[in-house]
Design an enzyme around this catalytic site. Structure first.
Site, PDB file in Angstrom:
ATOM      1  N   HIS A 249       0.866  -1.180   0.000  1.00 50.73           N
ATOM      2  CA  HIS A 249       0.000   0.000   0.000  1.00 50.73           C
ATOM      3  C   HIS A 249       0.901   1.228   0.000  1.00 50.73           C
ATOM      4  O   HIS A 249       1.874   1.276   0.751  1.00 50.73           O
ATOM      5  CB  HIS A 249      -0.892  -0.020   1.238  1.00 50.73           C
ATOM      6  N   ARG A 269      -6.498  10.350  -0.280  1.00 57.62           N
ATOM      7  CA  ARG A 269      -6.294  10.796  -1.655  1.00 57.62           C
ATOM      8  C   ARG A 269      -7.622  10.895  -2.397  1.00 57.62           C
ATOM      9  O   ARG A 269      -7.838  11.810  -3.179  1.00 57.62           O
ATOM     10  CB  ARG A 269      -5.327   9.849  -2.370  1.00 57.62           C
TER      11      ARG A 269
END
Lengths: 649, 256
Positions: A249, A269
């Protein structure tokens, strides 16, 4: 025969995360007496760590969304190595699985007109993730847990016994799948609290044990993620596929050291957070690969416009699939443009108001404030890649979740391979758990029901004895090898399981990590062999009651087996694709797309030949993608992934 | 990075008894109490029993009492202690000890089963649920609960009164009743179940005298007392004495 507790059920589910609980609910609703076994307390499974949401093309936020778009995104995310049938079933069934949760009491965040709100995520063309702030996994696990309790309440009303048809064996570890000739006959395990050994006779076993992250030093995974189901399947004779693909990740915490690796949700994000290097540059624009060039913004202006007007702007490159972002961050840090603690900056404070951040990302706000003294409403976070998700797993029949080669064995969720190909999109995990958890429960129930009571067999006494001896060996090792002064001098000193585990994590992190090289992986193979040899001498102190040293000694066998699969497959695949990046083979190769690498248990090596491989590897061609599914893509795009011959066939 | 040696006292033992054991152990920058417990396991006491999972305050497994305060060990920074301060870690007091820091929390699972489940509304198909964000938010606050059981451990109704455990569900499960009572689509009422009245009559809501100890220890900062227990008490009382008052208060809340 060894003295063990013995139970009998129709279906045994190993693991109580999203996939396991969904499987158990389905099996029980199909009338099967069902047992769920989990290593932790009921409701603590790793699914609670999932933050961002559940991907399902309900079309609540953008009416253009549908299963075909979701299918396309999933295949692109996995670089077309996904089993297309699983990706198809997943995309088609995910909305029903989410809506069903509402009928069990789940409370998702809402749209203005009262439907389930959906948020943006990397690789998803439209806002698609049903969510509850940034604690979606907790909502999922609690809803499933409460549904199980409600089924138990029904059983109690009818029979006076909450556990008449559905029982959770919490804090228990399964160490072997038991078999009757080629078929599943049950499971063997121990109760963590007491150390008592038990057998559950059952014709159908569903593996839902999650991933393998604890084999790596920097990981977002909890202690439970020791590859148990992967190893159980291998040891039972089932093959594993795609083991070279591990998702790092892009955004784990990097400081302080004690929290290094803990997940920072992709929602940061999705909700507008941007990545910058130490020079203040928004570097992701330089890392959009060719296959995604048309779909992502080329300038900050265009990217920023997308948040308010997605129809005429392309997506910001921060929302590329995870493998791309993780590699980009890795490159920036390596090039000397990292933060003081070796990450990059992730900033959402300039996009959203403090109030909005606290509402949308409450647990991130809490986590950074409490653990790192960082106020994310006012300053940037420091983040870097962390081992997060195993794409590889048990080779299953796409429709039934049945493990190939072992009748009665099923697998769902992270422990199953194929669905995500070489890289999983964010949000596709929770939907995978529900879609294939339900299917595994359904087909395990059908399988068990189809076997008459006469054709059920239980494991032989020899199998149970061998399983018991394996589990108890670490106590003997401590006595025999003499950790104290009373050693008999018969062999090497007992190995400390914690030490072996730390060495394993270091090997995997350094030599089979996010960027891989042939010679390093060869070195890893040697080191793994050495660790496997030493693990035979692992010894533990104390007694069997809730003894974490002993528990770790048991888990080590699984981590070592799985790590060998990862290293072996990663060494074999001489290309870069998704969660497998070879520094010495940096390009994606269309010929490799047609190949699955299949890991199987080697024939039991003779005791003196500890250096022999524990697993073998073979190549297997992928099933050709069904034409109507191929027709969902433009030929130009397909040519990036498929060979000309495949397209013209 | 600076490190130092801390003095720890950790309770070790089992159902038959035990006591505090002293340890000198290394502490580094940024560490939490759970890191130190793990270091003890890896270097000095391999069989030291402790529950944990996520190490990020999300699963609620590592509950214990640190210097007498009920806390999650993973969310207790070492920097809150002076370097020369002895850190004492003991298991949750309200539940029977199994071994070392691990307690038998089955009380909580028993209580969870006694709370009637969500009742889906008749005639509303899956996919047709419509709820306003402001209506779901009240129950969502309670669904943030990570079931660490620190509130159950702290509540004085059961902390030193074993005899009350039978009749009292504890703050976590009274809050669960409040959550379902406030769920916009829960149809329990149609089945003849009045959740607020049942909280009072069947789950011991009356034992709670709103000292807010549960709220104080909640690592999720849920306002258990103010937002769940007090409104539940009001509704229980209102329903008991005057249905019109109950109706009025429900309408007023809607308008907020």
């Amino acid at each position: 025969m060894t003295n063990v507790e013995r139970h009998a059920y129709d279906v045994v589910v190993v693991g109580a995360g999203g996939a396991g609980l969904r499987a158990a609910i389905e099996a029980r609703e199909r009338g099967m007496r069902t047992a769920v076994i989990c290593k932790s307390l009921f409701g603590k499974a790793h699914t609670v760590m999932a933050e961002g949401g559940i991907a399902a093309s309900m079309g609540n936020a953008n009416e253009h969304d549908n299963w075909q778009v979701h299918f396309r995104d999933t295949m692109r995310g996995g670089k077309f190595l996904n089993h297309w049938r699983m990706a198809e079933l997943h995309a088609k069934e995910a909305p029903d699985r989410v809506w069903e949760l509402e009928t069990w009491g789940a409370l998702f965040d809402r749209t203005a007109d009262g439907r389930i709100s959906q948020r943006n995520f990397g690789g998803h063309e439209y806002p698609r993730l049903a969510h509850v702030g940034d604690r979606t996994g907790l909502e999922l696990i609690r809803t499933l847990q409460q549904k199980i309790v409600s089924l138990q309440q029904e059983d109690h009303a009818e029979t006076g016994d909450y556990e008449a048809r559905l029982k959770v064996f919490q804090e228990c570890t399964v160490t072997r799948i038991l078999k009757d000739r080629d078929r599943v006959a049950g499971v063997f395990g121990y109760v963590r609290e007491s150390g008592r050994l038990f057998v559950i006779d059952a014709p159908a076993v569903v593996l839902a044990t999650g991933g393998i992250g604890k084999s790596f030093k920097v990981t977002s995974n909890s202690w439970e993620y020791t590859g148990d189901g992967h190893a159980l399947a291998l040891l039972a004779g089932a093959p594993l596929i795609n083991m070279e693909f591990i998702q790092f990740h892009p955004t784990g915490m990097v400081w302080p050291p004690s929290v290094k690796g803990i997940l920072v949700t992709e929602s940061v994000r999705g909700d507008g957070g941007v990545l910058r290097n130490s020079e203040g540059e928004r570097f992701m624009f330089g890392y959009v690969p060719d296959v995604f060039k048309e779909k992502y913004a080329q300038s900050e202006e265009e990217a920023d416009g997308w948040y308010t007007d997605p129809d005429t702007h392309r997506r910001p490159p921060e929302l590329l699939p995870r493998d791309e972002v993780a590699r980009a961050i890795n490159s920036e840090v390596k090039a000397g443009r990292g933060t003081p603690h070796g990450g990059v900056f992730l900033d959402v404070s300039t996009r959203l108001s403090a109030e909005e951040i606290k509402r949308r990302l409450p647990s991130m706000h809490h986590q950074f404030k409490e653990l790192a003294d960082v106020d994310i409403t006012a300053e940037a976070m420091e983040v870097g890649p962390t081992c997060h998700y195993m794409m590889g797993g048990v080779d299953v029949e796409p429709d039934t979740a049945a493990a190939r080669g072992v009748p009665g064995l099923f697998a769902a969720g992270e422990v199953a391979g194929g669905m995500h190909g070489s890289n999983r999109l964010g949000g596709n995990s929770l939907s995978d758990l529900l879609v294939f958890g339900r299917r595994a429960g359904l087909f395990a129930a059908e399988y068990a029901a189809g076997l008459g009571p006469d054709s059920r067999a239980s494991a032989t006494a020899e199998q149970v004895d061998a399983a018991a001896a394996e589990v108890l060996r670490p106590f003997g090792a401590a006595e025999g090898a003499g950790t104290g002064s009373g050693g008999d001098g018969s062999g090497a000193a007992a190995e400390n399981p914690y030490t072996l585990h730390q060495e394993l994590q270091q090997v995997m992190n350094d030599l089979v990590g996010i960027i891989r090289r042939g010679p390093e992986m060869e070195q890893a193979m040697e080191r793994l062999t050495g660790l496997r040899e030493r693990s035979r001498q692992v010894g533990v102190e104390g007694h069997r009651q809730f003894n974490p040293g002993w528990h770790l000694a048991m888990d080590l066998r699984n981590m070592l087996l799985v790590s060998e699969c990862v290293a072996r497959a990663a060494l074999e695949r001489t290309e870069s694709r998704g969660g497998h990046t070879r520094d010495d083979h940096p390009d994606m190769d269309r010929l490799w797309r047609k190949v699955n690498l299949v890991c199987e248990l080697a024939a039991e090596p003779p005791a003196e030949d500890a250096g022999a491989p524990a697993v073998t590897l073979r190549r297997r061609p992928m099933d050709p993608i069904r034409p109507d599914l191929l027709a969902l893509f433009e030929r130009d795009e397909l040519l990036k992934y498929l060979t000309d011959e495949e397209l013209d066939a | 990075m600076s490190s130092y040696t801390a003095h720890f006292k950790v309770w070790r033992g089992d159902a038959d008894g035990g006591g505090l054991q002293d340890f000198q152990v290394e502490v580094n920058d940024g560490e939490v109490v759970l890191d130190i417990i793990h270091r003890l396991q890896a270097t000095q006491a391999s069989d030291l029993a402790v529950r944990w999972n996520c190490k990020a305050g999300k699963c609620g497994s590592c509950s214990a009492e640190v210097n007498g305060h009920p806390r999650l060990m993973c969310m207790t920074r070492m920097s809150v202690f002076r370097r020369d301060e002895t850190v004492t870690v003991t298991p949750m007091r309200t539940f029977p000890v199994i071994r070392d820091l691990v307690t038998d929390v089955s009380f909580n699972y028993t209580k969870a089963r006694e709370v009637p489940a969500f009742v889906p509304p008749k005639g509303v198909a899956a996919g047709e649920y419509r709820m306003a964000q402001q209506d779901v938010e009240r129950s969502q606050e309670f669904r943030k609960c990570i079931e660490c059981f620190l509130c159950q451990n702290t509540c004085h109704v059961v902390r030193d009164h074993e005899e009350n455990k039978e009749a009292f569900a504890g703050p976590r499960f009274l809050m669960r009743i409040a959550e379902l009572d406030m769920h916009p689509l829960d149809a329990a009422e149609e089945t003849g179940l009045n959740r607020a009245a049942s909280a009072q009559e069947d789950h011991g809501l009356g034992y709670c005298n709103i000292t807010k100890c549960c709220t104080d220890v909640c690592p999720e900062n849920i306002h258990i007392t103010d937002n769940a227990l007090i409104p539940l008490k009001e509704r229980a009382v209102d329903r008991k004495y005057d249905p019109l008052v109950w109706l009025g208060s429900k309408i007023r809340r809607r308008g907020q």
